[in-house]
Design a protein around this motif. Structure first.
Motif, PDB file in Angstrom:
ATOM      1  N   ILE A 124       0.906  -1.189  -0.012  1.00  0.00           N
ATOM      2  CA  ILE A 124      -0.005   0.084   0.102  1.00  0.00           C
ATOM      3  C   ILE A 124       1.064   1.338   0.058  1.00  0.00           C
ATOM      4  CG2 ILE A 124      -2.028   1.242   1.283  1.00  0.00           C
ATOM      5  CD1 ILE A 124      -2.453  -1.788   0.077  1.00  0.00           C
ATOM      6  N   GLY A 172       2.140   5.457  -0.785  1.00  0.00           N
ATOM      7  CA  GLY A 172       1.648   6.678  -0.286  1.00  0.00           C
ATOM      8  C   GLY A 172       1.654   7.491  -1.650  1.00  0.00           C
ATOM      9  N   ALA A 173       1.561   8.819  -1.640  1.00  0.00           N
ATOM     10  CA  ALA A 173       1.291   9.607  -2.925  1.00  0.00           C
ATOM     11  C   ALA A 173       2.661   9.755  -3.535  1.00  0.00           C
ATOM     12  CB  ALA A 173       0.671  11.065  -2.422  1.00  0.00           C
ATOM     13  N   LEU A 233       3.208   6.436  -5.490  1.00  0.00           N
ATOM     14  CA  LEU A 233       2.254   6.263  -6.518  1.00  0.00           C
ATOM     15  C   LEU A 233       2.957   7.033  -7.518  1.00  0.00           C
ATOM     16  CD1 LEU A 233      -1.186   6.258  -4.572  1.00  0.00           C
ATOM     17  CD2 LEU A 233       0.099   4.286  -5.708  1.00  0.00           C
ATOM     18  N   ASN A 237      -3.799  -0.719  -5.506  1.00  0.00           N
ATOM     19  CA  ASN A 237      -4.065   0.436  -4.605  1.00  0.00           C
ATOM     20  C   ASN A 237      -5.000   1.264  -4.644  1.00  0.00           C
ATOM     21  OD1 ASN A 237      -1.226   1.440  -2.938  1.00  0.00           O
ATOM     22  ND2 ASN A 237      -0.623   0.127  -4.649  1.00  0.00           N
ATOM     23  N   TYR A 279      -8.375   1.073  -2.661  1.00  0.00           N
ATOM     24  CA  TYR A 279      -8.689   1.783  -1.241  1.00  0.00           C
ATOM     25  C   TYR A 279      -8.980   3.106  -1.710  1.00  0.00           C
ATOM     26  CZ  TYR A 279      -5.911  -2.213   0.309  1.00  0.00           C
ATOM     27  OH  TYR A 279      -5.531  -3.575   0.959  1.00  0.00           O
ATOM     28  N   ASN A 323      -6.455   6.178  -1.839  1.00  0.00           N
ATOM     29  CA  ASN A 323      -5.605   6.147  -3.021  1.00  0.00           C
ATOM     30  C   ASN A 323      -6.295   6.456  -4.472  1.00  0.00           C
ATOM     31  OD1 ASN A 323      -3.141   5.742  -2.025  1.00  0.00           O
ATOM     32  ND2 ASN A 323      -3.194   3.490  -2.044  1.00  0.00           N
ATOM     33  N   GLN A 324      -7.778   6.133  -4.559  1.00  0.00           N
ATOM     34  CA  GLN A 324      -8.452   6.443  -5.519  1.00  0.00           C
ATOM     35  C   GLN A 324      -8.351   8.076  -6.003  1.00  0.00           C
ATOM     36  OE1 GLN A 324     -12.309   5.115  -4.773  1.00  0.00           O
ATOM     37  NE2 GLN A 324     -11.746   2.868  -4.926  1.00  0.00           N
ATOM     38  N   ALA A 328      -5.907  10.128  -4.785  1.00  0.00           N
ATOM     39  CA  ALA A 328      -4.591  10.276  -5.049  1.00  0.00           C
ATOM     40  C   ALA A 328      -4.132  10.041  -6.439  1.00  0.00           C
ATOM     41  CB  ALA A 328      -3.374   9.566  -4.028  1.00  0.00           C
ATOM     42  N   ILE A 329      -4.541   9.111  -7.178  1.00  0.00           N
ATOM     43  CA  ILE A 329      -4.083   8.638  -8.419  1.00  0.00           C
ATOM     44  C   ILE A 329      -4.783   9.665  -9.460  1.00  0.00           C
ATOM     45  CG2 ILE A 329      -4.237   7.108 -10.334  1.00  0.00           C
ATOM     46  CD1 ILE A 329      -4.122   4.782  -7.997  1.00  0.00           C
TER      47      ILE A 329
END
Length: 452
Positions: free
Chosen positions: A200, A202-203, A206, A232, A235, A238-239, A241-242
């Motif tokens: 998992i 982080g930003a 990613l 990722n 979650y 993270n949706q 963040a991506i």
């Protein structure tokens, strides 16, 4: 494994052939008889099977039995080794045979030489077989081939393996070791991906994965990066963040690639991201392209299933359903032609449209194959029957609520309206399901019949 197995068959054939010569000599010819073994100067090809080696040994034995010297009790035995392991094999065989005290010693010398050469050849082939690598699926997601994807190079690899196993029945035309031809590039060596695919992130991490995905053209690296992003994207934190890192255009760009594995993995990532409503607003730009690709790709393939799941997620709400209304006839054709899993997924997609009354007129006016009536059959299992009954129930309710029953003249005989409402065949089929053995199906049938 194909080259190692081939080398093993050659080694076994050589050993069995040499042993057969020695046993025939011991049992039938005696110690005083003499043999001439013909030397074949023509070099054979690299691979020979067991039966071919055995026949050659028997033929040499027969020739030696028929050719006897009349004047001299001590004849010369010419020993030839037909393996191409090195240029000095024949000379070594002759020297060992001539130094022996008789035919028995000569046969033992030949047997020893052949065994050594076969062992050396088998070890060499094993080393060659370990050099070449094949592209493997990145762990963390199931293999598409299990779902009938068949598009992966593993299928080609399986075919190559079956052909390789059949080479023991004939001869190969060259001695060179060749890497099996695959549909997509083979990754050689080790690739050190900076993260585990189930980590998992982080930003910051990613962003690094997205940079790798954007810059790399290696299918294996793209696959690993997509699987990492897909895990990722499951979650919610993270949706967002991506999307904020600009990942959606990078991922969506890969649905245009010709590699079916990369397309499937890209659809899986977008599918997880589409759970987020803000992400849906970005993904809608690509929904028509996904729909067209899903309709024209190979039937029941892993790519088609991944595309259908993405379309199902995108049509859970009413916001973007109108973007797919032109594909209604294709959806019903796929519902008829697809296998069990495709039928289930396409029915879930169509049920999403039936729950939106605003889509009813376009839905019931599209042309559908009359064979769809076969889905109202007790031969199907519970999931198929419950889905088709729900689809019929929703359409029937929408026709009543929208007042479309009074305008039946505007629908053709090949339309969904005529099949479900006017023909009366569906009602007969549904009534026949009232005695179904499954209690859940029976309850659903009675609920539908009370609304007619």
């Amino acid at each position: 494994m194909g080259r190692t197995r081939e080398a093993g068959c050659v080694a076994a054939g050589v050993v069995i052939g040499a042993g057969a010569c020695y046993c025939v000599y011991r049992l039938t010819w005696g110690r005083d008889n003499e043999i001439i073994w013909n030397e074949d100067d023509d070099e054979e090809e690299e691979s020979r099977n067991i039966s071919e080696t055995g026949k050659g040994a028997k033929a040499n034995a027969g020739a030696g039995a028929g050719a006897r010297l009349q004047g001299d009790s001590k004849a010369k035995a010419e020993v030839a080794v037909e393996l191409k392991s090195g240029p000095d094999v024949k000379a070594e065989a002759h020297s060992k045979a001539e130094s022996g005290g008789g035919l028995e010693a000569k046969a033992k010398a030949l047997f020893s030489i052949l065994k050594e050469q076969a062992s050396a050849k088998a070890s060499k082939a094993a080393k060659l077989g370990s050099i070449f690598g094949t592209r493997a699926h990145a762990p963390g997601l199931p293999c598409p081939g299990v779902r009938g994807g068949g598009c992966h190079p593993v299928r080609n690899g399986a075919r190559t393996g079956s052909k390789a196993s059949g080479k023991s029945k004939g001869r190969t035309r060259n001695k060179s070791s060749r890497t099996p031809a695959l549909l997509w590039p083979v990754r050689k060596g080790k690739f050190n991906f900076p993260y585990k695919i189930d980590d998992i992130l982080g930003a910051t991490d990613l962003q690094k994965v997205l940079n790798i995905l954007e810059r790399s053209n290696d299918p294996f690296i793209q696959e690993v990066a997509l699987v990492t992003l897909g895990n990722n994207a499951a979650y919610s934190f993270n949706q967002n963040a991506i999307r904020e890192l600009g990942g959606l255009p990078i991922i969506a760009k890969l649905i245009k690639t010709k590699d079916p594995i990369i397309r499937e993995k890209a659809y899986n990532v977008l599918n997880n991201l589409s759970v987020n409503s803000e992400n849906q607003g970005k993904i809608k730009t690509y929904i028509s392209q996904v729909c067209d690709d899903t309709m024209i790709c190979r039937l029941d393939s892993a790519v088609q299933m991944a595309g259908l799941r993405l379309l199902t997620n995108m049509t859970v709400t009413n916001h973007y359903q109108h973007l797919l209304s032109y594909s209604f006839p294709d959806f019903f054709a796929l519902l008829f032609l697809g296998n069990y899993f495709t039928k289930i997924q396409i029915m879930k997609l169509i049920i999403n449209f039936t729950e939106n009354p605003a889509m009813t007129r376009e839905l019931v006016s599209c042309k559908v194959p009359s064979e769809l009536i076969s889905l109202f059959n007790k031969e199907w299992d519970r999931e198929i029957l419950l889905n088709i009954l729900t689809l019929f129930e929703n359409i029937n309710d929408n026709i009543k609520n929208e007042g479309l029953a009074s305008s039946r003249k505007e629908f053709s005989r090949s339309s969904l309206f005529f099949l479900f409402k006017e023909s009366g065949v569906c009602v007969k089929k549904i009534k026949a399901l009232a005695n179904h053995s499954d209690l859940v199906v029976k309850v659903k049938v009675l609920k539908v019949l009370t609304k007619l």
